[in-house]
Each structure stands twice: as structure tokens, then as C-alpha cells.
Design an enzyme around this catalytic site. Sequence first.
Site, PDB file in Angstrom:
ATOM      1  N   VAL A  28      24.998  43.948  39.345  1.00 32.18           N
ATOM      2  CA  VAL A  28      26.082  43.358  38.649  1.00 32.18           C
ATOM      3  C   VAL A  28      26.950  44.446  38.082  1.00 32.18           C
ATOM      4  O   VAL A  28      26.557  45.309  37.130  1.00 32.18           O
ATOM      5  CB  VAL A  28      25.595  42.372  37.668  1.00 32.18           C
ATOM      6  CG1 VAL A  28      26.892  41.746  36.770  1.00 32.18           C
ATOM      7  CG2 VAL A  28      24.760  41.299  38.183  1.00 32.18           C
TER       8      VAL A  28
ATOM      9  N   LYS B 287      26.789  37.265  41.333  1.00 36.34           N
ATOM     10  CA  LYS B 287      26.615  37.895  40.228  1.00 36.34           C
ATOM     11  C   LYS B 287      26.671  37.158  38.836  1.00 36.34           C
ATOM     12  O   LYS B 287      25.909  37.422  37.911  1.00 36.34           O
ATOM     13  CB  LYS B 287      27.788  39.109  39.886  1.00 36.34           C
ATOM     14  CG  LYS B 287      27.469  40.168  40.952  1.00 36.34           C
ATOM     15  CD  LYS B 287      29.084  40.890  41.101  1.00 36.34           C
ATOM     16  CE  LYS B 287      28.938  42.011  41.910  1.00 36.34           C
ATOM     17  NZ  LYS B 287      30.371  42.702  42.420  1.00 36.34           N
TER      18      LYS B 287
HETATM   19  N1  HSE Z   1      32.483  44.132  46.946  1.00 44.37           N
HETATM   20  C1  HSE Z   1      32.138  44.313  45.536  1.00 44.37           C
HETATM   21  C2  HSE Z   1      33.406  44.485  44.743  1.00 44.37           C
HETATM   22  C3  HSE Z   1      31.359  45.517  45.018  1.00 44.37           C
HETATM   23  O1  HSE Z   1      34.814  44.263  45.088  1.00 44.37           O
HETATM   24  O2  HSE Z   1      33.381  44.417  43.448  1.00 44.37           O
HETATM   25  C4  HSE Z   1      30.105  45.505  45.141  1.00 44.37           C
HETATM   26  O3  HSE Z   1      29.604  44.253  44.266  1.00 44.37           O
END
Ligand code: HSE
Length: 447
Positions: A142, A215
Amino acid sequence: MSMSEHTNPLGDKPIRVALLGCGVVGSSVARMLVESADDLRARIGAPVELVGIAVRRVGKDRSDVPVDPALFTTDAEDLVTRADIVVEVVGGIDPARGLLLKAMESGASVVTANKALLAEDGPTLYAAADAAGVDLYYEAAVAGAIPILRPMRESLAGDDVTKVLGIVNGTTNFVLDKMDTTGAGFEETVAQAQALGYAEADPTADVEGFDAAAKAALLASLAFHTRVKGADVFREGISDVTAADIAAAKAMDHVVKLLAICERTTGQNGTSGVSVRVHPAMIARTHPLASVRDAYNAVFVEASAAGQLMFYGRGAGGDPTALAVLGDLVAVARHIVAGGRGPGESAYADLPILDVGDSVTRYHISLDVEDRPGVLAQVAQAFADTGVSIETVRQHIRTNSSSGEARANLVIVTHAATEAALAATVDALAASEVVAEVVSVMRVEGA
Ligand code: HSE
């Protein structure tokens, strides 16, 4: 020996680390393990030895990863049985789940960045860690480099968290921020984000809110000592956010953000529970989260005794995420050296997860209506009928450029009401004969 010297019951026996995955994050982890070996040894009280890196193909050029090429293996099943700590940065549910369960059965502690797996099946992993007497740490899952899970699990363990409001996806924050500064639409801005490497070729997981929902589930589980799965999270992405929505937010000095909102609340039938949702919302430019720009992340926490806390930093990228992995690795390794374990699952509160209709929010609604007597009264009646109180109303007249017909544009911001009542209001407005068009509807948070 002086009292301050580290004693290591293992002697100089190294702590064996297996790495699963050598992509952007994995290669940063491997490099940091090598480059910081002396500091890590001093901080842990024992040397760390990288015993293998599981990859899909061993032949690939990995000259940028400063390790003995003999460490690369495709046999992850075997590798996880030869380590004291298994670091997993592959992602996805399977085969990661089986490998981590096998690692723990074999006595290894686990450090993982795998939010999807934890949001899907965290309790199984926690149970396996308990059964084996090992650690399960996942700070990198997270908000990348931002220390947020350890504060939730440990620093705030004596407080009652009431609300967590987070910007936990960098891609969507980048897109919404650019839409705000340029006035451009969603499609055009995503294409720009892809060209700059901020959005994946297939941006679905980010723009549709799946990443943020996983998350949010992890944050809510820790905040409220309750099991929350990714599937329990109400989710709306940003693909329907228009330039008109962004302009409407700007007109009232707000910005649009994709928010992960976890809160303790009371449902319509009086049940106390938790509401966990991810959706775009307007927040006032004066709110601390409004100043989170580009691809940065931030998590705003409200707790009974601590009051308001804000955590801010880089939420993605190789080194920032690897740094979170290394922090966990040091914590787990220290436990191996000194004995003991970190915190396990805390789900004792077991609060009900409320339906999204029970969550309470404010709405910003922009309507084009006919400009004649009685229209405002009929619009107001739609709110009255559903028990939603109006906070502010603004009206301006705009003339349709092709027909020359004058219409009134009404911008109505409501007081807080249940999502169910607000949705019923919007349905009634959309069906009303005096409403020509519902131009935009957006939740307003953080008041
Ligand atoms: N793809 C995610 C973001 C990062 O753009 O924050 C990894 O959790």
C-alpha cells in the site's frame, strides 16, 4: 563485551533471503541488498545472504542487477524451502499464494508487496504465519514508500481509528491532476500518461479503481480490526470523469481525486459498521489531500486520541517500493536474530461491512433545466421527496449556441445524506420533465 554491543545468537550465520520476481521492484531490492549489505548487517545484527532469485526465464539479460547470475532460477518451489525470509514481488493471486504458503510451512517469514493476494486471501496467509510461528509483512503493498501499514499495525494500536482517506493510486492521481491543470479530457490525458510511463499499456486496474480497492481493503482491515476483502469495497473508477466535472469542481474551488475512503459509520437500521469505498470525489482545495499532485500518494487518518495524521510520499516505482520491502526485511530479520515475531492478524472487532447505500456523503449536481417559472420549485421538490437537504444553489443562464434557446444551469451542493437517498434524488431529477440534462454528479468529501 560492552552492554551496547549486538549479540547474535546465530553467530555469524547469515539470514538467507529468497527473492521471487526480478522486475522493476525486484531488481531494486536485489541491488539494494548487495549495495547496502554492510549497513544491513549492522542494523540487523547478522549478515543477509541472497540465496536465489526466482524468475520466469533465466536467459534474459539482467546485467543491471549486480548479483551472481547463478542465483537466477525458474524453480521457485524449491527456492522458497531454502530461505529464512522469502520476498515476493511477483504479484497476482497464483502461483504467489501457493509459494508463500509453502515458504511459511518451510519455516520462512514472508515479506510481500502483493496487495491483490492479501486483499483476496489475507486471513489464509496470516493463519499460515501463525501456524509456522513466522512473520508476514507487507508494507510495500500500500502506497509504496509511505510507511502506513506499520503505523496502523503498531503506532496506532492503542487508538481508535475512525476514518482513513487516501490517494493510493499514483496513475489516477497523475491523470486527474493533469486534467485539472490542462482542462483536457480523460482519454487524451490517459494517452499522455501512457506516453510518459505513468500509466500501463492496459490501464484498467488503475483507472477502474481495482488497485485502489485492494489497498483500501488492507487499510480498512488494519484500521478497524475487521476482515475486509477487495470484493467488499464499493468501487468506481475515473473513466467517466469528464472535463466538465473537473471544471465544475474548479468553479467551487475544489479538485477531483480518486479517494479510498474507509470509515466507521452507522447504517440506516442503526447497525454500527464499516464503509469502504473507492470513487472519484471533489475535495476543497484547502484540504491537505488536494495538494497531492502528479503521481504522489497520501493517506489521511483520523483517530480518537491522535486526531488527524497525514502520510505523504511516493506510492510507486522501483526504488520507493523496494525501500518499503527492505524496511520489512530488516524488521523480520531482527526478529529472527533476537527471537519473537511481529504483529499477526487483528480482526477481533469483526464489524459488519455496510452497504454503500448506507454511506454518508455530500453531492455536487449540475443540471441544465428549462428557464421558466416553477422549475426551481420542482427541482427542490425532488430533493425534499427523498429527504436530502440542499446546502447551496447557484444558477446561471446559458444560451444553446445552435438553437439559441436559453437554459438555466443549476449547481446544487447537498448537505450530507445517505448514498441511497442521494442516488434516488438523482434518479428523480433525471426523470423530471423540467430537467433537460444532468450534466454532472459527483460526491463531495472531506468537509
Ligand atoms: N499502479 C499503482 C499506482 C502502483 O499507479 O499507484 C502500484 O500499486
